[in-house]
Every structure is written in C-alpha cells, then in structure tokens.
Design a protein around this motif. Structure first.
Motif, PDB file in Angstrom:
ATOM      1  N   PHE A 479       2.743  -3.347   2.374  1.00 49.70           N
ATOM      2  CA  PHE A 479       2.209  -2.249   3.192  1.00 49.70           C
ATOM      3  C   PHE A 479       3.169  -1.766   4.168  1.00 49.70           C
ATOM      4  CE2 PHE A 479       0.082  -0.589   7.140  1.00 49.70           C
ATOM      5  CZ  PHE A 479      -0.604   0.490   6.694  1.00 49.70           C
ATOM      6  N   LYS A 480       4.075  -2.468   4.511  1.00 50.35           N
ATOM      7  CA  LYS A 480       5.112  -1.970   5.626  1.00 50.35           C
ATOM      8  C   LYS A 480       6.205  -1.215   4.690  1.00 50.35           C
ATOM      9  CE  LYS A 480       8.889  -3.484   8.905  1.00 50.35           C
ATOM     10  NZ  LYS A 480       9.803  -2.879   8.334  1.00 50.35           N
ATOM     11  N   GLN A 481       6.502  -1.234   3.307  1.00 51.56           N
ATOM     12  CA  GLN A 481       7.327  -0.436   2.780  1.00 51.56           C
ATOM     13  C   GLN A 481       6.511   0.933   2.580  1.00 51.56           C
ATOM     14  OE1 GLN A 481       6.631  -3.556   2.051  1.00 51.56           O
ATOM     15  NE2 GLN A 481       8.495  -4.528   1.671  1.00 51.56           N
ATOM     16  N   VAL A 482       5.188   0.969   2.427  1.00 48.72           N
ATOM     17  CA  VAL A 482       4.759   2.064   2.485  1.00 48.72           C
ATOM     18  C   VAL A 482       4.551   3.091   3.552  1.00 48.72           C
ATOM     19  CG1 VAL A 482       2.371   3.394   2.083  1.00 48.72           C
ATOM     20  CG2 VAL A 482       3.238   1.467   0.711  1.00 48.72           C
ATOM     21  N   ASN A 483       4.432   2.406   4.743  1.00 48.70           N
ATOM     22  CA  ASN A 483       4.768   2.954   6.115  1.00 48.70           C
ATOM     23  C   ASN A 483       5.960   3.524   6.154  1.00 48.70           C
ATOM     24  OD1 ASN A 483       2.338   3.391   7.445  1.00 48.70           O
ATOM     25  ND2 ASN A 483       2.238   1.244   8.620  1.00 48.70           N
ATOM     26  N   ASP A 484       7.083   2.582   5.735  1.00 49.76           N
ATOM     27  CA  ASP A 484       8.525   3.038   6.092  1.00 49.76           C
ATOM     28  C   ASP A 484       8.826   4.302   5.383  1.00 49.76           C
ATOM     29  OD1 ASP A 484       8.688   1.260   8.037  1.00 49.76           O
ATOM     30  OD2 ASP A 484       9.667  -0.251   6.832  1.00 49.76           O
ATOM     31  N   ALA A 490       0.286   8.108   5.204  1.00 49.65           N
ATOM     32  CA  ALA A 490       0.292   7.422   3.887  1.00 49.65           C
ATOM     33  C   ALA A 490      -0.319   6.141   3.934  1.00 49.65           C
ATOM     34  CB  ALA A 490       1.619   7.443   3.230  1.00 49.65           C
ATOM     35  N   GLY A 491       0.361   5.355   5.144  1.00 55.01           N
ATOM     36  CA  GLY A 491      -0.181   4.078   5.425  1.00 55.01           C
ATOM     37  C   GLY A 491      -1.809   3.980   5.789  1.00 55.01           C
ATOM     38  N   ASP A 492      -2.349   5.034   6.449  1.00 54.29           N
ATOM     39  CA  ASP A 492      -3.560   5.169   6.957  1.00 54.29           C
ATOM     40  C   ASP A 492      -4.339   5.365   5.623  1.00 54.29           C
ATOM     41  OD1 ASP A 492      -3.193   4.911   9.817  1.00 54.29           O
ATOM     42  OD2 ASP A 492      -3.250   6.979  10.137  1.00 54.29           O
ATOM     43  N   ALA A 493      -4.055   6.252   4.753  1.00 54.73           N
ATOM     44  CA  ALA A 493      -4.657   6.397   3.441  1.00 54.73           C
ATOM     45  C   ALA A 493      -4.748   5.076   2.606  1.00 54.73           C
ATOM     46  CB  ALA A 493      -3.687   7.393   2.573  1.00 54.73           C
ATOM     47  N   VAL A 494      -3.642   4.245   2.656  1.00 54.46           N
ATOM     48  CA  VAL A 494      -3.535   2.955   1.791  1.00 54.46           C
ATOM     49  C   VAL A 494      -4.855   2.117   2.663  1.00 54.46           C
ATOM     50  CG1 VAL A 494      -2.560   0.921   1.497  1.00 54.46           C
ATOM     51  CG2 VAL A 494      -1.316   3.158   1.220  1.00 54.46           C
ATOM     52  N   ASP A 518      -2.656  -4.100   9.278  1.00 50.38           N
ATOM     53  CA  ASP A 518      -3.041  -4.443   7.766  1.00 50.38           C
ATOM     54  C   ASP A 518      -3.485  -5.962   7.833  1.00 50.38           C
ATOM     55  OD1 ASP A 518      -0.846  -6.189   8.427  1.00 50.38           O
ATOM     56  OD2 ASP A 518       0.462  -5.654   6.675  1.00 50.38           O
ATOM     57  N   GLU A 519      -4.399  -6.370   8.725  1.00 56.28           N
ATOM     58  CA  GLU A 519      -5.105  -7.590   8.710  1.00 56.28           C
ATOM     59  C   GLU A 519      -6.691  -7.344   8.590  1.00 56.28           C
ATOM     60  OE1 GLU A 519      -4.017  -9.796  12.048  1.00 56.28           O
ATOM     61  OE2 GLU A 519      -1.979 -10.422  10.987  1.00 56.28           O
ATOM     62  N   PHE A 520      -7.182  -8.002   7.484  1.00 55.72           N
ATOM     63  CA  PHE A 520      -8.676  -7.857   7.361  1.00 55.72           C
ATOM     64  C   PHE A 520      -9.004  -9.354   7.226  1.00 55.72           C
ATOM     65  CE2 PHE A 520      -6.742  -4.382   5.756  1.00 55.72           C
ATOM     66  CZ  PHE A 520      -7.865  -3.167   5.690  1.00 55.72           C
ATOM     67  N   ALA A 521     -10.473  -9.422   7.493  1.00 56.52           N
ATOM     68  CA  ALA A 521     -11.247 -10.636   7.185  1.00 56.52           C
ATOM     69  C   ALA A 521     -12.585 -10.392   6.486  1.00 56.52           C
ATOM     70  CB  ALA A 521     -11.332 -11.320   8.709  1.00 56.52           C
ATOM     71  N   VAL A 522     -13.163 -11.428   5.922  1.00 52.99           N
ATOM     72  CA  VAL A 522     -14.391 -11.533   5.285  1.00 52.99           C
ATOM     73  C   VAL A 522     -15.026 -12.873   5.774  1.00 52.99           C
ATOM     74  CG1 VAL A 522     -15.574 -11.264   3.158  1.00 52.99           C
ATOM     75  CG2 VAL A 522     -13.324 -10.218   3.488  1.00 52.99           C
ATOM     76  N   ALA A 546      -4.551  -1.791  -9.342  1.00 48.06           N
ATOM     77  CA  ALA A 546      -4.638  -0.491  -9.534  1.00 48.06           C
ATOM     78  C   ALA A 546      -3.646   0.354  -8.571  1.00 48.06           C
ATOM     79  CB  ALA A 546      -6.076   0.410  -9.796  1.00 48.06           C
ATOM     80  N   PRO A 547      -2.863   1.389  -8.802  1.00 47.52           N
ATOM     81  CA  PRO A 547      -2.266   2.157  -7.842  1.00 47.52           C
ATOM     82  C   PRO A 547      -3.109   2.877  -7.006  1.00 47.52           C
ATOM     83  CG  PRO A 547      -1.133   2.183 -10.173  1.00 47.52           C
ATOM     84  CD  PRO A 547      -2.601   1.536 -10.096  1.00 47.52           C
ATOM     85  N   ILE A 548      -2.520   3.187  -5.885  1.00 43.25           N
ATOM     86  CA  ILE A 548      -3.057   3.920  -4.655  1.00 43.25           C
ATOM     87  C   ILE A 548      -2.409   5.581  -4.898  1.00 43.25           C
ATOM     88  CG2 ILE A 548      -3.873   4.356  -2.405  1.00 43.25           C
ATOM     89  CD1 ILE A 548      -3.882   1.308  -2.426  1.00 43.25           C
ATOM     90  N   VAL A 549      -3.198   6.567  -4.810  1.00 42.96           N
ATOM     91  CA  VAL A 549      -2.391   7.691  -4.797  1.00 42.96           C
ATOM     92  C   VAL A 549      -2.363   8.195  -3.112  1.00 42.96           C
ATOM     93  CG1 VAL A 549      -2.450  10.225  -5.662  1.00 42.96           C
ATOM     94  CG2 VAL A 549      -3.331   8.207  -6.926  1.00 42.96           C
ATOM     95  N   LEU A 550      -1.313   8.511  -2.982  1.00 43.84           N
ATOM     96  CA  LEU A 550      -1.152   8.968  -1.524  1.00 43.84           C
ATOM     97  C   LEU A 550      -1.140  10.406  -1.295  1.00 43.84           C
ATOM     98  CD1 LEU A 550       2.365   6.733  -0.833  1.00 43.84           C
ATOM     99  CD2 LEU A 550      -0.218   6.206  -0.480  1.00 43.84           C
ATOM    100  N   PRO A 551      -1.386  10.817  -0.210  1.00 41.70           N
ATOM    101  CA  PRO A 551      -1.667  12.447   0.318  1.00 41.70           C
ATOM    102  C   PRO A 551      -0.673  13.210  -0.223  1.00 41.70           C
ATOM    103  CG  PRO A 551      -2.555  10.783   2.259  1.00 41.70           C
ATOM    104  CD  PRO A 551      -1.553  10.012   1.132  1.00 41.70           C
ATOM    105  N   ASN A 552       0.611  12.648  -0.327  1.00 41.93           N
ATOM    106  CA  ASN A 552       1.889  13.561  -0.655  1.00 41.93           C
ATOM    107  C   ASN A 552       1.946  13.497  -2.094  1.00 41.93           C
ATOM    108  OD1 ASN A 552       2.869  11.140  -1.178  1.00 41.93           O
ATOM    109  ND2 ASN A 552       4.300  11.237   0.387  1.00 41.93           N
ATOM    110  N   GLY A 553       0.922  12.898  -2.979  1.00 43.25           N
ATOM    111  CA  GLY A 553       1.279  12.771  -4.344  1.00 43.25           C
ATOM    112  C   GLY A 553       1.902  11.556  -4.881  1.00 43.25           C
ATOM    113  N   ALA A 554       2.332  10.960  -4.223  1.00 46.22           N
ATOM    114  CA  ALA A 554       3.199   9.603  -4.489  1.00 46.22           C
ATOM    115  C   ALA A 554       2.237   8.522  -4.657  1.00 46.22           C
ATOM    116  CB  ALA A 554       4.099   9.179  -3.421  1.00 46.22           C
ATOM    117  N   VAL A 555       2.564   7.628  -5.575  1.00 46.07           N
ATOM    118  CA  VAL A 555       1.736   6.581  -5.844  1.00 46.07           C
ATOM    119  C   VAL A 555       2.527   5.195  -5.156  1.00 46.07           C
ATOM    120  CG1 VAL A 555       1.059   5.060  -7.762  1.00 46.07           C
ATOM    121  CG2 VAL A 555       1.206   7.515  -8.017  1.00 46.07           C
TER     122      VAL A 555
END
Length: 608
Positions: A479-484, A490-494, A518-522, A546-555
């Motif tokens: 997740f850090k790489q997506v933000n950077d 894009a991070g929020d979209a992920v 980026d921490e979750f719990a169940v 499965a890949p996630i499509v970002l707002p700028n069109g990147a994956v």
C-alpha cells in the motif's frame, strides 16, 4: 295533628305573647264575672253567699294569678301551663259551687257554657281548651253523682256538654291552624324580606309611574344611592344616555303588563359613572291592561365583563402561541378523541385539521398497538402527566419519531393537553453523530471504537455459551508504494476497494473494521474454529489478487498479512487478545507477506 303538644307548642306560646292584652282583658273579665255572681248570690239568698263566697273569691284569684306569668318575661314559657291550670281550676270550682253546694245542675251547665265561651276567645291555646274540656266532663259528672242526679238528668246534661266540648275543640283547632298558617306566612314574608335586603343584587320596586318604592342594600352598594336618596325618584335616573331610550321603552312595556326578556345595559351610579348590569324587569300585580308596578333586579357585571375580556385576551394569546408554535399541539377528551389541534401538527402529520378532529389517538400512534395505547391513556389519567418518545403515522402512511409531553385534567369532563415535537431532524443528527463516532468516513466500515465494543460483547457472549471468538488483524502489503507513486487519492481509492471486496468475504454477524491507515480487523463469532478462521483469512487474501484500477487509470495490486488470535484459547482478556493477533500479523509479515498466521504458531524469523 289534632291533639296538641301540651304546654310546649311554639305556636301557642307565640300567640299568647302577641295577644297579651286580649288575654289580660279576658282574665280580668272572668274574675269580675266570677265575683259578680257572688254579689247576686248575696242579694238573692244570703245563705248561698255564705256558702259560696270563699270559692268564688278563690276562682277570681286563680284567674288574676295568670297576670303575673303574663307580665314576667322569665315565666312566659310557663304561661300556657298557668292558664291551663287556672281555667281547669275555675271549671272545677263552678261545678263544685252549683252541683255540690247549691245543687243546681241547670245553672251549673249554663255557667260551664260561659267558661267554654271564655276559653273559645283563647282558641289557639289548644292545651287550655283540651284540658278544660276534660276537666269539665269529669268535674260535672262527679258533681251530678255527688248530687244524686237521676239518669235522665245525667244524660241530658252530658248531651249539652258533649256538644259544647265539640264546638269548643273544633273552634280551637281551626283557630290554632289559622294562626299557624298566618305565622308561617309572616315568617316566609320576613325571610323573603331579609333575603331581598341582604341580596348582593339590586332589587328595586317601582309604582305604576316608574318611581322607586323599594330599594334594598344591594342597590345601595351597586348604585351608591341610600334608601332616602332613592325612594320616590324615577327609575330612569339610573339609565345612561346611551341606553336611556331603549331602557325607558322596556320599562313602559313592563308597566303595561308585558313580559320583557332579561337584558344587558349600562346604568349610572350616584357619581354618574357607567356600570355594566344585567337587568330583569317583571310586572307586579297586573290589573286591567296595566301593572300596579314593576320589579327590577339588576346585577353588577362590570368585574365579570372585565374578567371575561381578560380571559378572552389570554385565550387569544394562548391560541396565538399554540398556532405559531413549531411544536405540535393536541387537545383530546378522556376517551382519546381529538378535539383541538394546531397547524404545526397538521404540517407534521400531513393531515388537514378537519381530518384530525375526527380521529382518535390510536389512529396516529405507530409505536403501540391499540390496546397498549388505551393502557397508556389510563396510566396518564392516573398520574396526571407523562413524557416519552414514540412514533406517529403520517397521512401517507410513513412513520416519524416524536417526543410527547402530556398533561391530564379532570376539568370539562377530562382533557388531555399534548405537545408533540418532531424528532426527525434530531434523530438524523444523532444518527450522523453516532455514525461519525463509530464508522470510518472513508470506507464506511466500523472504526476502532466500534470494533472494540463489538469484540467485548462477542467475548462476553462466548464466555456464557462456551464458544470461541476469532480476531483477525490485517495489514495491507504494497500500500505504501501506491501512495508514494500515485498519491493519496489513489491510496484512498485502494482502501475503499479493499473494504468493498472484504465485505463480501464475511458474514453479516461478523464485524469488519478499519483501525486506521492500511490496518483492518475482523471479529468472527458464533463458535468459530481454526479451520473457519483460516478459511476466512484465505478469502481475504484471495479477493485482493485481482488488480485495482486507480482514479488516474493506472492499475495497482496489494496483498494482506493477517494475524489470527482466538478467545479464549489464545487469550482470556480483550487486551491480551489484541496483542496476540497483532503479533501473529507480524509473523505473517516475516513469512513473506500475503499470508496468515495463528497466534499459537511459533514466531518466524524475518526473511532476508
């Protein structure tokens, strides 16, 4: 009753007090008559005088002794008994003189009739006439017996005695009855006069020319004129200029014997101040076409009208306050039928006012069934008030939250006064505030606070039911790489996409939460075991492949490292459980990420 109340009849006592002079003349006359017969005896037969004078003197003294009880007020209550004793004694002396001493039955009978005539003059004194009649019958027959009278003489004289006694008693009874009725009428007239005099209303009588002939204290209090200042004056001196013509016409109509309806007017007092009055005029003793006079009853209603005006003003102010209030208002009878409602409630409910006034509380109450509503009504009637939250039903069938404050009074047959506040906006704000406090704004998942609350409840339930609860800690890999590389948007979209995918992997009874970053719990409850927890963890990992499509069109592609701790196997307190799950998550990171680990597994060294 025909029989008298001996010596204590109030009507006899009252008659004797009122007719002292008559009683005095009768007593003196009887004594003089008795003594005069002694002179006659002395003139005709001196021998008879010698035998009777002492008895005649005694009879005269008995008569005169009653004057003492008449004059002494302290002895007036005993005057009836004294008169009765004296009359009975005189009758006995008459029988003694003429039957035993002189042996003259005919003269004795004549003298007895004279005694009856004197007693008849005191007719209302029934005690006297009854006692005198009884003594006369006994003494006369005793005298006849002592004189050795034959049967024919006894019968003949008794016929006359019976006739005389009958006439005397009938006359006495009639006189007593007439006096009692007269006294009752006098008492009634006196009571009525006192009522009139002490009445707070003005009670006025006028003659045929409309001039005042009677003026009570109430008239003085209202109009300020004393009796001397009002007597003989025309009644129209009280008429104000504004009502003079109409009131004079009413007075003339009443003097003609016509009946007029009570009316309201303004009259003048002695200081020429106007007074609001209600007036009733009635004709007195109508004769021919005209009345002998008119009776006027006037009541001062100045204060009453002032109070009515104040009440109308307050009612108008209250109605204005109710109608302009933003809160709804009802008035309902003791059966719950609406009898008044303001426009605010019409807007809240969507009903027209006319529709609401045909409805019952039960038709508007949505949170209670009809039986519960009836019980609630009875409770409020007992307590006198209540405040509560409920739900009402609109005209379109929709339901809205309401706060109700109700008071009950027994006045007017029982009334409920109800103020209703629409809580829709407040409930929306409260719900929004609660959601903001308990849910993550970005992902709309429960936040850390709500997660801990649900985890605590799940652990408590598991303890009661001897079941397990699994806590999964997940941290996103990559997740850090997506933000950077692509920025925070894009991070929020992920994060949003991850939340949506993971919601498809858990049950509705489970809790998926975002703890932050980026921490979750169940939280998995309901008797979860190792295999089920592992299955859920693997689903969470697999769904992110499965890949996630970002707002700028990147994956972008992210993974998840998951740590699993089980209550009560791994920890018996919530804090310990959280620590064990967090440690297991770091174990997954050291394993190479995108995997899951259980807290009961041995820690793994970090990969180079």
């Amino acid at each position: 009753m025909f029989l008298p109340r001996f010596f204590s009849d109030p009507d006899e006592i009252a008659w004797l007090r009122e007719h002292k002079s008559l009683a005095r003349y009768i007593v003196v006359g009887a004594a003089a008559l008795f003594l005069s017969y002694a002179l006659v005896d002395n003139y005709i037969t001196p021998y008879s005088f010698e035998r009777t004078w002492l008895w005649r003197l005694l009879g005269a003294l008995m008569c005169l002794s009653t004057l003492w009880s008449l004059e002494e007020s302290r002895l007036s209550r005993w005057a009836i008994a004294h008169f009765t004793l004296a009359s009975s004694s005189v009758i006995a002396i008459v029988c003694l003189i003429f039957l035993q001493l002189l042996r003259q039955p005919a003269i004795a009978l004549a003298s007895l009739m004279q005694c009856f005539m004197l007693m008849a003059m005191l007719g209302p004194l029934r005690s006297l006439t009854w006692a005198g009649s009884l003594v006369a019958a006994l003494a006369f027959n005793a005298g006849l017996y002592a004189a050795n009278a034959d049967l024919q003489t006894v019968v003949l004289h008794n016929v006359f005695i019976v006739f005389g006694v009958s006439v005397l008693l009938s006359t006495s009874h009639a006189a007593h009855r007439n006096y009692r009725q007269q006294r009752s009428l006098q008492q009634l007239a006196q009571d009525q006069a006192r009522i009139v005099e002490h009445a707070s209303d003005a009670i006025i009588a006028c003659d045929s020319r409309g001039r005042v002939t009677s003026w009570n204290h109430g008239a003085t209090q209202i109009f300020g004129y004393g009796v001397a200042g009002a007597m003989g004056k025309p009644l129209d001196m009280l008429f104000s200029p504004g009502s003079h013509t109409l009131d004079s016409q009413r007075l003339r109509q009443t003097l003609k014997g016509e009946t007029t309806e009570p009316f309201q007017s303004r009259w003048l007092d002695a200081l020429a101040r106007e007074i609001d009055v209600t007036v009733t005029m009635s004709p007195l003793e109508a004769s021919n076409a005209y009345a002998a006079g008119v009776s006027v009853i006037a009541q001062d209603i100045t204060l009453l009208l002032h109070a009515e005006r104040r009440l109308r003003e307050k009612d108008s102010q209250f109605r204005t306050a109710i109608e302009t209030s933003r809160e709804g208002f009802w008035a309902a009878d003791q059966h719950g039928r609406l009898i008044d409602v303001n426009q605010a409630y019409c807007r809240m409910s969507g009903y027209a006012r006319a529709e609401l006034l045909t409805m019952h509380i039960e038709a508007l109450e949505a949170a209670e069934n009809p039986e519960e509503t009836r019980q609630h009504i009875e409770t409020v009637m007992r307590k006198g008030y209540d405040s509560f939250e409920t739900q009402h039903r609109r005209a379109d069938g929709s339901v809205w939250p309401a706060e109700v404050n109700v008071n009950y009074t027994d006045l007017n047959g029982g009334r409920f006064y109800v103020f209703i506040r629409d809580l829709t906006e407040r409930k929306r704000v409260e719900a929004l505030a609660w959601r903001q406090a308990n849910f993550d704004l970005l992902t709309q998942l429960p936040n850390r606070a709500l997660l801990f609350d649900r985890l605590e409840k799940a652990c408590a339930q598991a303890s009661r039911q001897s079941q397990n609860v699994a806590l999964l800690f997940a941290d996103l890999d990559g997740f850090k790489q997506v933000n950077d590389q692509h920025g925070h948007a894009a991070g929020d979209a992920v994060l949003q996409e991850v939340a949506q995918r993971w919601e498809t992997c858990v049950r509705s009874a489970d809790t998926l939460a975002r703890l932050g970053g980026d921490e979750f719990a169940v939280v998995l409850g309901g008797g979860i075991d190792h295999d089920s927890a592992a299955t859920t963890a693997q689903k969470l990992i697999d769904v992110l492949r499965a890949p996630i499509v970002l707002p700028n069109g990147a994956v972008a592609t992210v993974g998840a490292s998951i740590g699993i701790a089980t209550f009560p196997l791994d920890a018996r307190s919530m804090d310990a459980l959280l620590s064990r799950a967090d440690a297991a998550m770091y174990t997954s990171k050291r394993k190479g990420k995108n995997t899951y680990s259980f807290a009961d597994q041995p820690p793994v060294a970090a990969q180079a």
